[in-house]
Design an enzyme around this catalytic site. Structure first.
Site, short mmCIF file in Angstrom:
data_model
loop_
_atom_site.label_atom_id
_atom_site.label_comp_id
_atom_site.label_asym_id
_atom_site.label_seq_id
_atom_site.Cartn_x
_atom_site.Cartn_y
_atom_site.Cartn_z
N THR A 125 0.82 -1.21 0.00
CA THR A 125 0.00 0.00 0.00
C THR A 125 0.86 1.26 0.00
O THR A 125 1.97 1.25 0.52
CB THR A 125 -0.90 -0.01 1.26
OG1 THR A 125 -1.50 1.27 1.42
CG2 THR A 125 -0.12 -0.32 2.53
N ASP A 126 0.29 2.33 -0.53
CA ASP A 126 1.00 3.62 -0.48
C ASP A 126 1.10 4.14 0.95
O ASP A 126 1.90 5.04 1.24
CB ASP A 126 0.33 4.66 -1.39
CG ASP A 126 -1.14 4.94 -1.04
OD1 ASP A 126 -1.67 4.36 -0.09
OD2 ASP A 126 -1.75 5.77 -1.76
N GLU A 127 0.29 3.57 1.87
CA GLU A 127 0.31 4.06 3.26
C GLU A 127 1.65 3.82 3.93
O GLU A 127 1.93 4.44 4.97
CB GLU A 127 -0.81 3.41 4.07
CG GLU A 127 -2.17 3.77 3.56
CD GLU A 127 -3.26 3.73 4.63
OE1 GLU A 127 -2.97 3.53 5.80
OE2 GLU A 127 -4.42 3.89 4.22
N TYR A 150 -1.66 -0.48 11.15
CA TYR A 150 -1.89 -1.17 9.86
C TYR A 150 -0.73 -0.91 8.91
O TYR A 150 -0.11 -1.86 8.38
CB TYR A 150 -3.20 -0.71 9.22
CG TYR A 150 -3.27 -1.01 7.73
CD1 TYR A 150 -3.42 -2.31 7.27
CD2 TYR A 150 -3.15 0.01 6.78
CE1 TYR A 150 -3.45 -2.60 5.91
CE2 TYR A 150 -3.18 -0.26 5.42
CZ TYR A 150 -3.33 -1.57 4.99
OH TYR A 150 -3.35 -1.85 3.64
N LYS A 154 2.20 -3.39 7.31
CA LYS A 154 2.41 -3.61 5.86
C LYS A 154 3.86 -3.28 5.49
O LYS A 154 4.47 -3.97 4.68
CB LYS A 154 1.44 -2.76 5.03
CG LYS A 154 -0.02 -3.15 5.16
CD LYS A 154 -0.34 -4.55 4.62
CE LYS A 154 -0.29 -4.64 3.11
NZ LYS A 154 -0.78 -5.96 2.63
P1 NAD Z 1 -10.20 -6.97 2.63
O1 NAD Z 1 -10.16 -6.64 4.09
O2 NAD Z 1 -11.42 -6.65 1.84
O3 NAD Z 1 -9.93 -8.54 2.44
C1 NAD Z 1 -8.93 -9.21 3.14
C2 NAD Z 1 -9.11 -10.71 2.91
O4 NAD Z 1 -8.05 -11.39 3.59
C3 NAD Z 1 -10.43 -11.25 3.46
O5 NAD Z 1 -11.03 -12.11 2.53
C4 NAD Z 1 -10.01 -12.00 4.72
O6 NAD Z 1 -10.86 -13.08 5.04
C5 NAD Z 1 -8.61 -12.46 4.34
N1 NAD Z 1 -7.77 -12.67 5.52
C6 NAD Z 1 -7.59 -11.83 6.58
N2 NAD Z 1 -6.78 -12.40 7.49
C7 NAD Z 1 -6.42 -13.62 6.99
C8 NAD Z 1 -5.60 -14.66 7.47
N3 NAD Z 1 -4.98 -14.58 8.66
N4 NAD Z 1 -5.43 -15.75 6.70
C9 NAD Z 1 -6.07 -15.86 5.51
N5 NAD Z 1 -6.89 -14.91 5.02
C10 NAD Z 1 -7.06 -13.80 5.75
O7 NAD Z 1 -8.90 -6.30 2.03
P2 NAD Z 1 -8.70 -5.59 0.60
O8 NAD Z 1 -9.14 -4.19 0.71
O9 NAD Z 1 -9.22 -6.46 -0.47
O10 NAD Z 1 -7.10 -5.56 0.55
C11 NAD Z 1 -6.39 -6.66 0.01
C12 NAD Z 1 -4.90 -6.36 0.10
O11 NAD Z 1 -4.59 -5.17 -0.60
C13 NAD Z 1 -4.39 -6.15 1.53
O12 NAD Z 1 -3.11 -6.73 1.63
C14 NAD Z 1 -4.30 -4.63 1.67
O13 NAD Z 1 -3.28 -4.27 2.59
C15 NAD Z 1 -3.92 -4.25 0.25
N6 NAD Z 1 -4.36 -2.89 -0.15
C16 NAD Z 1 -5.68 -2.56 -0.12
C17 NAD Z 1 -6.08 -1.29 -0.57
C18 NAD Z 1 -7.51 -0.85 -0.58
O14 NAD Z 1 -7.78 0.31 -0.93
N7 NAD Z 1 -8.47 -1.69 -0.25
C19 NAD Z 1 -5.10 -0.39 -1.03
C20 NAD Z 1 -3.76 -0.76 -0.98
C21 NAD Z 1 -3.39 -2.04 -0.59
O1 DAU Z 2 -4.09 4.03 0.58
C1 DAU Z 2 -4.31 2.65 0.55
C2 DAU Z 2 -5.13 2.23 1.74
O2 DAU Z 2 -6.45 2.70 1.50
C3 DAU Z 2 -5.14 0.72 1.99
O3 DAU Z 2 -3.84 0.30 2.30
C4 DAU Z 2 -6.10 0.33 3.12
O4 DAU Z 2 -6.19 -1.06 3.21
C5 DAU Z 2 -7.47 0.90 2.78
O5 DAU Z 2 -8.36 0.65 3.85
C6 DAU Z 2 -7.38 2.40 2.51
O6 DAU Z 2 -7.01 3.10 3.74
P1 DAU Z 2 -7.69 4.49 4.12
O7 DAU Z 2 -7.54 4.68 5.56
O8 DAU Z 2 -7.22 5.58 3.22
O9 DAU Z 2 -9.22 4.14 3.69
P2 DAU Z 2 -10.60 4.49 4.39
O10 DAU Z 2 -11.65 4.15 3.40
O11 DAU Z 2 -10.70 3.94 5.76
O12 DAU Z 2 -10.54 6.08 4.52
C7 DAU Z 2 -10.36 6.92 3.38
C8 DAU Z 2 -10.32 8.35 3.85
O13 DAU Z 2 -11.62 8.70 4.34
C9 DAU Z 2 -9.37 8.60 5.01
O14 DAU Z 2 -8.81 9.90 4.88
C10 DAU Z 2 -10.27 8.55 6.25
C11 DAU Z 2 -11.59 9.10 5.72
N1 DAU Z 2 -12.80 8.55 6.35
C12 DAU Z 2 -12.95 7.20 6.43
C13 DAU Z 2 -14.09 6.66 7.00
C14 DAU Z 2 -14.25 5.16 7.09
C15 DAU Z 2 -13.80 9.41 6.79
O15 DAU Z 2 -13.68 10.65 6.69
N2 DAU Z 2 -14.94 8.87 7.34
C16 DAU Z 2 -15.11 7.52 7.47
O16 DAU Z 2 -16.16 7.09 8.02
#
Ligand code: NAD
Ligand code: DAU
Length: 345
Positions: A125-127, A150, A154
Site C-alpha cells: 500500500t502507499d500508506e 496497519y 504492511k
Molecule cells: P479486505 O479486508 O477486503 O480482504 C482481506 C481478505 O483477507 C479477506 O477475505 C479476509 O478473510 C482475508 N484474511 C484476513 N486475514 C487472513 C488470514 N490470517 N489468513 C487468511 N486470510 C485472511 O482487504 P482488501 O481491501 O481487499 O485488501 C487486500 C490487500 O490489498 C491487503 O493486503 C491490503 O493491505 C492491500 N491494499 C488494499 C487497498 C484498498 O484500498 N483496499 C489499497 C492498498 C493495498
Molecule cells: O491508501 C491505501 C489504503 O487505503 C489501503 O492500504 C487500506 O487497506 C485501505 O483501507 C485504505 O485506507 P484508508 O484509511 O485511506 O481508507 P478508508 O476508506 O478507511 O478512509 C479513506 C479516507 O476517508 C481517510 O482519509 C479517512 C476518511 N474517512 C474514512 C471513513 C471510514 C472518513 O472521513 N470517514 C469515514 O467514516
C-alpha cells in the site's frame, strides 16, 4: 500456471480471482482465505469450484496448511493479498494486524521458497510512505514512514518480502497502490460506507475537516496492474500503482451525494482519526515505463458504477453488515456521530 491467491474472498482478492479466471482461463487458481469478517464466499458466487478454481479455508499463519496447499496444488506463483486492511480497526486493536500481516507473510514467504515458486507478488500500500504535504508524490524510493499500526505492519511485511529476495533469491515483487474502490468493497471503507449511509438518509461521518486527500484507483485497473507485475515484473523490485484521481474526502463525499441525488446536509464532521495521514499521491511512472500499465477508468464513471452496485445489491451489503461488522459499526460509526461537530460549509 498454478497460482495461489491469498485473501481471495476479500474486496480486491475477489475482483482479482474473477478477473484472472476470465483473462487466463487455462490457469489453475487456488483461493486461500480465512474468511474473517471481511472475507465473503458470496463475492465469488458466480465462479464454480472445479478443475480450474478451488477454495481452501485457512489462515496464512497456519504453517502446515500453507505448506500442504502449495505442495498439493503444485503452486508455481503466489499473489499475497490476505491481510487485516482497515486502518481504524488497527488503531483499536493492533495485535491481529501484526500477526496476520507480518507473521502470516513470513509463513507464506518460507513456504513459497520451499516450493520454488517462479513469482511472489506482495500486495502492499502507499500508506507505508506516510503522509505528503500539499505537493509532491510518492516514488518507489520515498522513505517508509507509516503512521498507523496497519501501515507499519504492511511496511514490515514489505521489508521481509524484499529480504527474502536479497537473502534467498525468492523472486518477489512488491506493489504499492493507492485507495481502491469498486464492487464488493466492505462497507467499513469510505466510499461504500458513504453510499450506504446516504441510501438510508443517515448521516455521513467525515473525519476532521474533510481536507485529507486520497488517490482513487478502480479495483479493475488494480487487477490489471497486478497481472502485469505477476507476469512481467522484475524480481526484487517495487512498483507503485496509482489511479491519477486525487480528491479531498469532502469533495468525494459530495460527489457521491450528487450521484445518489441526496442532500449535502447529511454530511457530519466528526472526530478525526488519530495519526490521520493528510495526503497521498502516487508517482506510477515506473510501472508505466517498464510494464506499460496505466489506469484506464475515470473516477466519475467508476463512482457511478460503484454506487449502482450498492443500489442494486442491498441484499449483499445487508448480509455483509449483519455479522460481526454490526457491532463494530455500532461502536465506531454511531460513536463518532454522537460526538459529531458541525455540518459542511
Ligand atoms: P479486505 O479486508 O477486503 O480482504 C482481506 C481478505 O483477507 C479477506 O477475505 C479476509 O478473510 C482475508 N484474511 C484476513 N486475514 C487472513 C488470514 N490470517 N489468513 C487468511 N486470510 C485472511 O482487504 P482488501 O481491501 O481487499 O485488501 C487486500 C490487500 O490489498 C491487503 O493486503 C491490503 O493491505 C492491500 N491494499 C488494499 C487497498 C484498498 O484500498 N483496499 C489499497 C492498498 C493495498
Ligand atoms: O491508501 C491505501 C489504503 O487505503 C489501503 O492500504 C487500506 O487497506 C485501505 O483501507 C485504505 O485506507 P484508508 O484509511 O485511506 O481508507 P478508508 O476508506 O478507511 O478512509 C479513506 C479516507 O476517508 C481517510 O482519509 C479517512 C476518511 N474517512 C474514512 C471513513 C471510514 C472518513 O472521513 N470517514 C469515514 O467514516
Amino acid at each position: 500456471m498454478n497460482i495461489l491467491i491469498t485473501g481471495g474472498c476479500g474486496f480486491i482478492g475477489s475482483n482479482f480471482v474473477r478477473f484472472l479466471a476470465h483473462v487466463r482461463p487455462a490457469w489453475k487458481i487456488v483461493n486461500y482465505d480465512k474468511l474473517t469478517y471481511a472475507g465473503n464466499l458470496e463475492n465469488l458466487a458466480d465462479l464454480a469450484p472445479g478443475a480450474r478454481y478451488s477454495f481452501v479455508r485457512g489462515d496464512v499463519c497456519n504453517r502446515e496448511l500453507v505448506e500442504h496447499v502449495l505442495r498439493a496444488h503444485e503452486i508455481s506463483a503466489v499473489v499475497h493479498l490476505a491481510a487485516e486492511s482497515h486502518v481504524d480497526r488497527s488503531i483499536l486493536d493492533p495485535h491481529v494486524f501484526l500477526s496476520t500481516n507480518v507473521l502470516g507473510t513470513q509463513v507464506l514467504l518460507e513456504a513459497a521458497l520451499r516450493a520454488q515458486v517462479s513469482k511472489f507478488v506482495q500486495v502492499s500500500t502507499d500508506e507505508v510512505y506516510g503522509s505528503l504535504g500539499e505537493t509532491g508524490a510518492f516514488t518507489e524510493t520515498s522513505p517508509l514512514c507509516p503512521s498507523s499500526p496497519y501501515s507499519a505492519s504492511k511496511a514490515g511485511a514489505d521489508l521481509l518480502a524484499l529480504s527474502f529476495y536479497r537473502t534467498y533469491g525468492l523472486p518477489v515483487s512488491v506493489t504499492r497502490c493507492s485507495n481502491n474502490y469498486g464492487r464488493f468493497q466492505f462497507p467499513e471503507k469510505l466510499i461504500p460506507l458513504m453510499i450506504i449511509q446516504a441510501l438510508g438518509d443517515q448521516p455521513l461521518p467525515v473525519y476532521g475537516d474533510g481536507g485529507n486527500v486520497r488517490d482513487w484507483l478502480h479495483v479493475e485497473d488494480h487487477c490489471e496492474a497486478l497481472l502485469a507485475v505477476l507476469e512481467r515484473g522484475r524480481a526484487g523490485e517495487i512498483y507503485n500503482v496509482g489511479g491519477e484521481a486525487e480528491r479531498r474526502n469532502i469533495d468525494l463525499v459530495k460527489q457521491i451525494l450528487a450521484i445518489l441525488g441526496k442532500p449535502e446536509r447529511l454530511i457530519k464532521f466528526v472526530e478525526d482519526r488519530p495519526g490521520h495521514d493528510r495526503r497521498y499521491a502516487i508517482h506510477a511512472g515506473k510501472i508505466g515505463a517498464e510494464l506499460g500499465w496505466s489506469p484506464r477508468r475515470r473516477l466519475e464513471e467508476g463512482l457511478r458504477e460503484t454506487a449502482g452496485f450498492y443500489v442494486d445489491n442491498p441484499g449483499w451489503w445487508r448480509r455483509v453488515m449483519s455479522g460481526e461488522y454490526r457491532s463494530y459499526y455500532e461502536s465506531q460509526v454511531r460513536g463518532r456521530l454522537m460526538g459529531a461537530g458541525g455540518s459542511p460549509t
